[in-house]
Each structure stands twice: as structure tokens, then as C-alpha cells.
Design an enzyme around this catalytic site. Sequence first.
Site, PDB file in Angstrom:
ATOM      1  N   HIS A 178      20.768   1.734  25.437  1.00 37.89           N
ATOM      2  CA  HIS A 178      21.469   1.149  24.284  1.00 37.89           C
ATOM      3  C   HIS A 178      20.489   0.680  23.215  1.00 37.89           C
ATOM      4  CE1 HIS A 178      25.187   1.659  26.351  1.00 37.89           C
ATOM      5  NE2 HIS A 178      24.888   0.791  27.293  1.00 37.89           N
ATOM      6  N   ASP A 213      27.514   6.964  29.332  1.00 36.93           N
ATOM      7  CA  ASP A 213      27.801   5.599  29.757  1.00 36.93           C
ATOM      8  C   ASP A 213      29.173   5.473  30.400  1.00 36.93           C
ATOM      9  OD1 ASP A 213      27.694   2.895  30.168  1.00 36.93           O
ATOM     10  OD2 ASP A 213      27.517   2.324  28.085  1.00 36.93           O
TER      11      ASP A 213
END
Length: 438
Positions: A266, A317
Site C-alpha cells: 500500500h 488485496d
Amino acid sequence: MDAFWCERAVLGDGVARGVRIEAGDGIIRDVEVDADPRPGDLRLHGVALPGLANAHSHAFHRALRGVTHADGGTFWTWRTEMYRVSARLDPDTYRRLATAVFAEMVLAGYTVVGEFHYVHGRPDGTPYADADMERALLEAATAAGIRLTLLDTLYLRGGLDADGAPVPLGEEQLRFSDGSVEAWASRRARLAPGPTARIGAAVHSLRAVGAEDLAAFRAATRGAPVHAHVSEQPAENAQVRAATGTTPTGLLAAAGLLGPDFTAVHATHLDDADVAALGGTGSGVCFCPTTERDLADGIGPAHALHAAGARLSLGTDQHAMVDPFEELRGLEMDDRLASGRRGRFTPAALLRAASETGYRSLGWEGGVLRPGAACDLVVLDDASPRTAGARADQLWLAATAADVTDVIVGGRRVVAGGRHELGDIGRLLRDAIAAVRR
């Protein structure tokens, strides 16, 4: 030896015609261009790309797709729903769900996945007898025909409060924790790599693992690919700074974890020092654009990280969608929105992020069509309603997962004519998701 003849293929120096690839034991042995097909060659029409890497996955999050939008909310309210699903997993239901999710990935063009795995024990935290949840994932990847790096995750506490004080594990988090670095390392040591499996490691976050445990974690993971969630949320940064006086990246740097074997996942909310630290150490950074949009996380400094020397990769994800082309487009398009400028990454750089650097972040030599690399290929239809008229060297900026016709993993054809060898993947997903939502 296996042999594949590609009408066109993307090699290191561009698109070539008549590319003949010979492989043995799942490894590319020879690549010839301007070649004619030979008897026995598997002929692949369209444009062949190197295998694509999903560098960040939580397979069980797939059960949340399309059911969390009605009431809005935040990342933190979404997390509550995630905990409810995780509580329903056992080795059998997780094997079924992960098999279906991994097969969906292969059907979309992914040939390797980094599974960031933290559902280790029973719901009350009691360990399984023989790392049963981890073995379920390894078996699922084999069944789905995808390479796997199991990023076995250390998770020791429930988080941090606003003042930086540690928060004990909540009831819903008990099964995520082994209780100590030593117990985590002991369970992880029972897992063995295989021809298409690697055992990596992860720090869940600097909220879930304290600075005092990072040295022992580092000692237990030397030489393995290591990933960590880093600066996904502003609240995370504030909590870690309150606890330690520095950022999550600063804490990882102080522990000696940054470097070529490390990937920050991220990395949305970084300061300039964080960018310099990740880039200067040659660390990896994995962006997950469709998830970061879905959870309203923000847009990370991808262009600045790339310029600083960080190696960019991509992941799905929580699987808000499974489409490698949407992720790589997101890397460019989100940065265009943030900067007001086009051309933040070249098409070749976007493909590398989706392939070669993703492979490297997971400990594999692959994502490129050359001798010595894994024999993993993805073939795109270059005449579909989406791709017709696109240049071959920009095809991945027009294509979607629906344009994948064939997928080769380790020299084995897992997807042929747009169909996975396991059959109806939609039905597999439907049945597996229903089992964990009951």
C-alpha cells in the site's frame, strides 16, 4: 522438453513475431524469434505476455465482494465485516474457497500469487495440530495451477490506541496470532517449499507487531521475501508515531528490514523521508489500486517512489476485482488524477510492475520470457471488442481479464480457450463463498 510457438510475444526488447519457446522442468531453456512452428509445438495465437504476478492477496476477502457497499462506512467498518468472514473459516472451507479464488486469478492471467496469510489457528486461538490452514492454502494453489509464495504473517496484538499504547487481541483476532515470534517461527518452519511454492514471511503491520519483536522476526526470516502492510491509513501513521516517535517505514528501517527482499504493501500515506528510505534501499512497494479505491484509502506516491528507486509491483488485496490489467492501468491512471499529468509510467514499465518485479518480490525468477526464467505465459486476444486496433506494445492498456485466452504455468497449460482446467470457476466461487457466509 515442452515447446510453445507464439504468433507474437513480448520480449525484453519489445514485441517479436514467430517466438518459439522451449522449456524443461517448468523453466524456459531457449527462446527463438522469427521461427516457424514445428510438429508437436503448442501454437498460441494472439499476443503472449510473460506471466503476471499478484503480489498481494488475502484469499478469504473474496467472500466480501459486492456485499459491503450499501451503508458506506470506512476501512474500519469494512474490517468488521472481514472479521465475521474470517471466523467461519476452517481448513476445509478455506481450501475450497482459496482453490476457487486462485483459479479465478489464473483465468484472469495471474501465474503467481503472494498470499499474505494470517488466519493461522482455530477461532479461539488454539493452534491446529499441523499448520492445517497453511497446508490448505498450499494445496489450493496446486489444485488451481498457480505458483504461490505463502507470506506467513506475524500478528501479535490487536493494534494501538490513539496514544500509541498497545491494544490486546480482540476475540475476533485470536486466531491470527501464534502468541510470540518464537511460536510463529516454529509453526512456519514446518512448512516446506515445493516446485511451485515458496515460503515467505510478513509483518501484518506496525500496529499488530511491536518494535521490540522486529529483531527476532528479522533473524527468523533472513533470505526470505518479507512483506508488510505499511501506511495504509492516516490513523495507522498517527498511532505508530505516538508509540515510537517515527513512521512505520522509519521503524522498519531502524530494524534493518528494508532492502531488496522487502516489500511495503500500500504505502499510501508516506512522507518524503519514507519515500527516500524505501527508494534508497531498493525496497519493493506493492500498490493495490482497485482495493485502495474501494476502501477510499487514497492515492499513494507511485511516481515519486519509482523515481527514488523503489521496485513497484501490483496486487489485488481484497479482490474487489481480479483483473491484472485494471491494476496496472490503475497505477498510471490514479497517478494521472493525483498529478494532473499523463505518461507517468511507460507501457513497458507498467508491464514490468505487473510481471517481473512482482515475481522478484515473491522470490521467483519469472515474469519475463528468457532462458532461465519460469515458463509462465499469458496469451491475450488482440482482436476482441476491447483490444481490436490496439498496438501490440500497448495491448495491456486496452485489455481486460476477459481477453485472456491461454495461461501456461510451469510449462503446463492451465487455461485453454478461455476455460480453466477445473471447469466452471463461477460455480466453484459461488459454492465456496456460500459455505463461509452461512
